[in-house]
Design a protein around this motif. Structure first.
Motif, PDB file in Angstrom:
ATOM      1  N   VAL A  92      23.901  17.464   4.434  1.00  0.00           N
ATOM      2  CA  VAL A  92      23.208  16.079   4.203  1.00  0.00           C
ATOM      3  C   VAL A  92      21.764  16.518   3.584  1.00  0.00           C
ATOM      4  CG1 VAL A  92      21.933  14.116   5.118  1.00  0.00           C
ATOM      5  CG2 VAL A  92      24.506  14.550   5.680  1.00  0.00           C
ATOM      6  N   PRO A  93      20.974  17.356   3.914  1.00  0.00           N
ATOM      7  CA  PRO A  93      19.889  17.708   3.320  1.00  0.00           C
ATOM      8  C   PRO A  93      19.860  18.142   1.711  1.00  0.00           C
ATOM      9  CG  PRO A  93      19.996  19.028   5.278  1.00  0.00           C
ATOM     10  CD  PRO A  93      21.072  18.138   5.347  1.00  0.00           C
ATOM     11  N   PHE A  94      21.141  19.058   1.510  1.00  0.00           N
ATOM     12  CA  PHE A  94      21.119  19.385   0.350  1.00  0.00           C
ATOM     13  C   PHE A  94      21.817  18.256  -0.809  1.00  0.00           C
ATOM     14  CE2 PHE A  94      21.985  23.217   3.010  1.00  0.00           C
ATOM     15  CZ  PHE A  94      21.049  23.894   2.428  1.00  0.00           C
ATOM     16  N   ILE A  95      22.399  17.306  -0.038  1.00  0.00           N
ATOM     17  CA  ILE A  95      23.039  16.264  -1.019  1.00  0.00           C
ATOM     18  C   ILE A  95      21.865  15.246  -1.194  1.00  0.00           C
ATOM     19  CG2 ILE A  95      24.474  14.265  -0.994  1.00  0.00           C
ATOM     20  CD1 ILE A  95      26.483  15.966   0.905  1.00  0.00           C
ATOM     21  N   LYS A  96      21.002  15.130  -0.176  1.00  0.00           N
ATOM     22  CA  LYS A  96      19.710  14.165  -0.687  1.00  0.00           C
ATOM     23  C   LYS A  96      18.784  14.995  -1.753  1.00  0.00           C
ATOM     24  CE  LYS A  96      19.331  11.898   4.099  1.00  0.00           C
ATOM     25  NZ  LYS A  96      18.612  12.124   5.275  1.00  0.00           N
ATOM     26  N   GLU A  97      18.778  16.036  -1.301  1.00  0.00           N
ATOM     27  CA  GLU A  97      17.864  16.861  -2.343  1.00  0.00           C
ATOM     28  C   GLU A  97      18.556  16.768  -3.669  1.00  0.00           C
ATOM     29  OE1 GLU A  97      15.806  21.216  -2.423  1.00  0.00           O
ATOM     30  OE2 GLU A  97      17.896  21.015  -2.201  1.00  0.00           O
ATOM     31  N   SER A  98      19.838  16.749  -3.812  1.00  0.00           N
ATOM     32  CA  SER A  98      20.160  17.068  -5.286  1.00  0.00           C
ATOM     33  C   SER A  98      20.180  15.369  -5.559  1.00  0.00           C
ATOM     34  CB  SER A  98      21.890  17.084  -5.199  1.00  0.00           C
ATOM     35  OG  SER A  98      21.647  18.572  -4.557  1.00  0.00           O
TER      36      SER A  98
END
Length: 161
Positions: A92-98
């Motif tokens: 989730v944090p990586f997808i949000k960042e992306s």
């Protein structure tokens, strides 16, 4: 999120915002072929399905049935991971960042209803055509573009918004 210097090489390579935002954009382009903006939650299911090696390998090369049929068949064959919800939570944090990266760089916009729309700019699609990740994200996104299917996928995999 850790700064780049603190991220392990594997994470910095596969989960970098530039790659994931392109992956998300490709998925949105495929899903949008159905004629509408995409649910904001779509990348939170489609990206983990594509990045998880077991799930990615279980995905078909082309759509021949419904997502529900695929899930039932793969479940009966024990081809789907039981810990997928944990895997999604980790991403989730990586997808949000992306998503933020994609919006900042003009690849993705949010419409007035909160749906995601790809801008189709900035991506040289010819260079990405042969990528297994691109092929699989297109399949997942087309399947999951229907809100009932997305809801089913979230329920099946135990993912909560």
């Amino acid at each position: 999120m850790k700064n780049w210097e603190s991220r392990p090489n594997e994470i910095a390579s596969l989960l970098n915002p530039a790659f994931l935002s392109h992956l998300i954009s490709e998925g949105l382009i495929s899903a949008q072929d159905k004629g509408h903006s995409c649910d904001f939650l779509l990348p939170f299911i489609s990206v983990p399905m594509v990045l998880h090696p077991v799930t990615r390998n279980a995905l078909p090369k082309r759509i021949t049935g419904t997502f529900k049929e695929w899930v039932i068949t793969k479940s009966q064959q024990n081809d789907l991971p039981s810990n997928f919800a944990e895997y999604v939570a980790d991403l989730v944090p990586f997808i949000k960042e992306s998503l933020i990266f994609g919006m900042q760089h003009g690849l993705i916009i949010i419409d007035d209803a909160g749906g995601l729309i790809p801008t189709r700019s900035g991506i040289d699609r010819r260079k990405m055509e042969s990528s297994e990740y691109i092929t699989k994200i297109r399949i997942c996104s087309k399947w999951l573009a229907d809100s009932d299917t997305l809801e089913y996928a979230m329920q099946y995999f135990g993912v909560k918004p």
